[in-house]
Enzyme design. Structure first.
Site, PDB file in Angstrom:
ATOM      1  N   THR A 181       4.133  -8.787  -2.481  1.00 24.78           N
ATOM      2  CA  THR A 181       4.526  -7.689  -1.605  1.00 24.78           C
ATOM      3  C   THR A 181       5.629  -8.121  -0.646  1.00 24.78           C
ATOM      4  O   THR A 181       5.731  -9.295  -0.317  1.00 24.78           O
ATOM      5  CB  THR A 181       3.254  -7.298  -0.810  1.00 24.78           C
ATOM      6  N   GLY A 211      -3.753   0.129  -1.922  1.00 26.95           N
ATOM      7  CA  GLY A 211      -4.098  -1.060  -1.148  1.00 26.95           C
ATOM      8  C   GLY A 211      -3.911  -0.851   0.344  1.00 26.95           C
ATOM      9  O   GLY A 211      -3.868   0.281   0.842  1.00 26.95           O
ATOM     10  N   ASP A 212      -3.786  -1.954   1.050  1.00 30.31           N
ATOM     11  CA  ASP A 212      -3.666  -1.902   2.513  1.00 30.31           C
ATOM     12  C   ASP A 212      -2.243  -1.581   2.988  1.00 30.31           C
ATOM     13  O   ASP A 212      -2.054  -1.059   4.084  1.00 30.31           O
ATOM     14  CB  ASP A 212      -4.068  -3.264   3.109  1.00 30.31           C
ATOM     15  N   GLY A 233      -1.548  -9.680   0.958  1.00 28.52           N
ATOM     16  CA  GLY A 233      -2.747 -10.381   0.502  1.00 28.52           C
ATOM     17  C   GLY A 233      -3.637  -9.424  -0.263  1.00 28.52           C
ATOM     18  O   GLY A 233      -3.199  -8.347  -0.687  1.00 28.52           O
ATOM     19  N   GLY A 235      -5.612  -6.650  -0.815  1.00 25.07           N
ATOM     20  CA  GLY A 235      -5.693  -5.417  -0.041  1.00 25.07           C
ATOM     21  C   GLY A 235      -7.090  -4.927   0.283  1.00 25.07           C
ATOM     22  O   GLY A 235      -7.329  -4.386   1.367  1.00 25.07           O
TER      23      GLY A 235
HETATM   24  N1  ASP Z   1      -1.688  -6.225  -0.147  1.00 23.51           N
HETATM   25  C1  ASP Z   1      -1.166  -5.755  -1.395  1.00 23.51           C
HETATM   26  C2  ASP Z   1      -2.183  -4.870  -2.047  1.00 23.51           C
HETATM   27  O1  ASP Z   1      -3.349  -5.187  -2.008  1.00 23.51           O
HETATM   28  C3  ASP Z   1      -0.837  -6.867  -2.338  1.00 23.51           C
HETATM   29  C4  ASP Z   1       0.054  -7.931  -1.771  1.00 23.51           C
HETATM   30  O2  ASP Z   1       0.145  -8.107  -0.579  1.00 23.51           O
HETATM   31  O3  ASP Z   1       0.711  -8.611  -2.558  1.00 23.51           O
HETATM   32  O4  ASP Z   1      -1.802  -3.891  -2.612  1.00 23.51           O
END
Ligand code: ASP
Length: 315
Positions: A181, A211-212, A233, A235
Site C-alpha cells: 500500500t 480494508g483499513d 499492514g 487491514g
Molecule cells: N492495509 C491494507 C489492507 O489491508 C494492505 C496494506 O497496507 O498493504 O487493505
C-alpha cells in the site's frame, strides 16, 4: 516555506534477501519521485491535501507498489482498490472502496471529499461518480502486472482469509507479499495537516472485501490539533484497533507525544493483537515518525530544512 512530507510504500517482510541491488535502486528512485511530486506542491505554498494527492498519484502510477497500476489481484482475479484522504484543517474526508478501472484512486477520493456531499463511496456508485466528475475509466489491461498475477496464482486456491478470522489471538497468516500500500502525510506552510492512503488491498482478498485504508480513523486520519497518519499492514487488525484515530486520541486525551503515541499503538497494542504493519505520522510542529512492527517498511521523508531520508529495512 516551511513544510514536511512523509511517505510510505507498504510494510511487511521487507528484508535484504528479497530485494536485490537493482530493486533497491528502483524503490529508492520510486520513493524519491513521490517525494519530488509532493514537495513540488509544498515549495510553492500549495496545500498539504494537494501534496498528499501528488505524492500518492506518483506511487499509484508505479507498478512497484500495490496501489493504482500495481494493484494486487482479488480471489476472482480482479483489481479492486481502496483510497482515502483527510484534511486536518476542517476534518473533511473523502474515500472510495472496491473501485475498479480508476487510474488514480486518491484523486477520486479527493473528488468525493470536495464534491459528493458524502465521505465514502463504493463499487459501481463510486465509478458512476467518477464518470460524472469527468474522470476517465482505465481499461483492465492497464492494471495487469505479471508479478502480481503470479503471486496471486500461487495462492488463489488457498483460503487464508478464513484463517485470519478464526480468533483474536491469531497471527497474520497471509503470505509475505501481501502488503505494498502507499500513503503520504504532510504539513504545509500554513500549518495544515493532511493524510492519504491508497491500496489494492490484499492478494486473494474476497470479492467486496474492504480494508483499513479507506476507513477514516482506521488506516487514514488527520486533525490539526494532533497529527496526520497513514497506515499500512494487515487491514483486519488495523480496522479493529482503529489505529490512526487511536494515535490521535492518545495525543489529545493523554498528552502523549507523537513518538510515544505511535509506539504504544504499533509496537504494543497491535503486536498483542497479532497485527503486522506500520504507519507514518507528522504533527503540526513538523515532528514525524516511521513506526512499524514488521521487518521493514518502504518509506521516505523530506522537509523544508533540507532533511531527506529514504529507507526500507528495520531500524
Ligand atoms: N492495509 C491494507 C489492507 O489491508 C494492505 C496494506 O497496507 O498493504 O487493505
Amino acid at each position: 516555506m516551511s513544510f514536511t512530507l512523509v511517505i510510505h510504500g507498504g510494510a511487511g517482510n521487507v528484508i535484504p534477501a528479497i530485494l536485490n541491488p537493482d530493486l533497491e535502486l528502483q524503490y529508492t528512485q520510486a520513493l524519491k519521485d513521490a517525494l519530488d511530486s509532493g514537495t513540488e506542491v509544498l515549495k510553492k505554498g500549495g496545500s498539504s491535501v494537494d501534496a498528499v494527492v501528488a505524492a500518492i498519484s506518483t506511487m499509484e502510477d508505479n507498478p512497484l507498489f500495490n496501489a493504482g497500476k500495481g494493484s494486487v489481484f482479488t480471489k476472482k482475479g480482479l483489481n479492486e482498490m481502496d483510497a482515502a484522504i483527510m484534511n486536518g484543517r476542517n476534518l473533511a474526508a473523502g474515500a472510495i472502496a472496491g473501485v475498479r478501472n480508476i487510474r488514480n484512486p486518491i484523486q477520486l477520493a479527493r473528488e468525493v471529499m470536495l464534491h459528493s456531499g458524502h465521505v465514502l463511496l463504493s463499487g459501481s456508485g463510486a465509478a458512476e461518480f467518477a464518470i460524472n466528475q469527468g474522470l476517465t475509466m482505465t481499461p483492465d489491461e492497464y492494471f495487469f502486472n505479471q508479478l502480481r498475477y503470479d503471486q496471486w496464482v500461487e495462492i488463489r486456491d488457498t483460503n487464508f482469509t478464513q484463517l485470519d478470522h478464526k480468533g483474536d489471538n491469531l497471527k497474520s497468516h497471509t503470505p509475505d507479499h501481501k502488503f505494498g500500500t502507499v500513503g503520504a502525510v504532510a504539513l504545509d506552510s500554513e500549518g495544515n495537516l493532511a493524510a492519504g492512503t491508497s491500496t489494492g488491498g490484499m492478494t486473494n482478498k474476497r470479492f467486496g472485501r474492504i480494508g483499513d485504508s479507506p476507513i477514516v480513523g482506521a488506516g487514514t486520519y488527520a486533525n490539526n490539533s494532533t497529527c496526520a497518519i497513514s497506515c499500512t499492514g494487515h487491514g483486519e487488525f488495523f480496522l479493529r484497533a482503529v489505529v490512526a484515530h487511536d494515535v490521535s486520541c492518545l495525543m489529545e486525551y493523554k498528552g502523549l507525544t507523537l513518538h510515544e503515541a505511535c509506539n504504544v499503538v504499533v509496537k504494543d497494542k497491535l503486536v498483542k493483537m497479532g497485527g503486522e504493519g506500520g504507519l507514518i505520522a507528522v504533527d503540526t510542529k513538523g515532528n514525524f515518525e516511521f513506526c512499524f512492527n514488521s521487518a521493514g517498511m518502504y518509506r521516505g521523508m523530506r522537509n523544508s530544512e533540507g532533511k531527506e531520508a529514504v529507507a526500507f529495512y528495520g531500524q
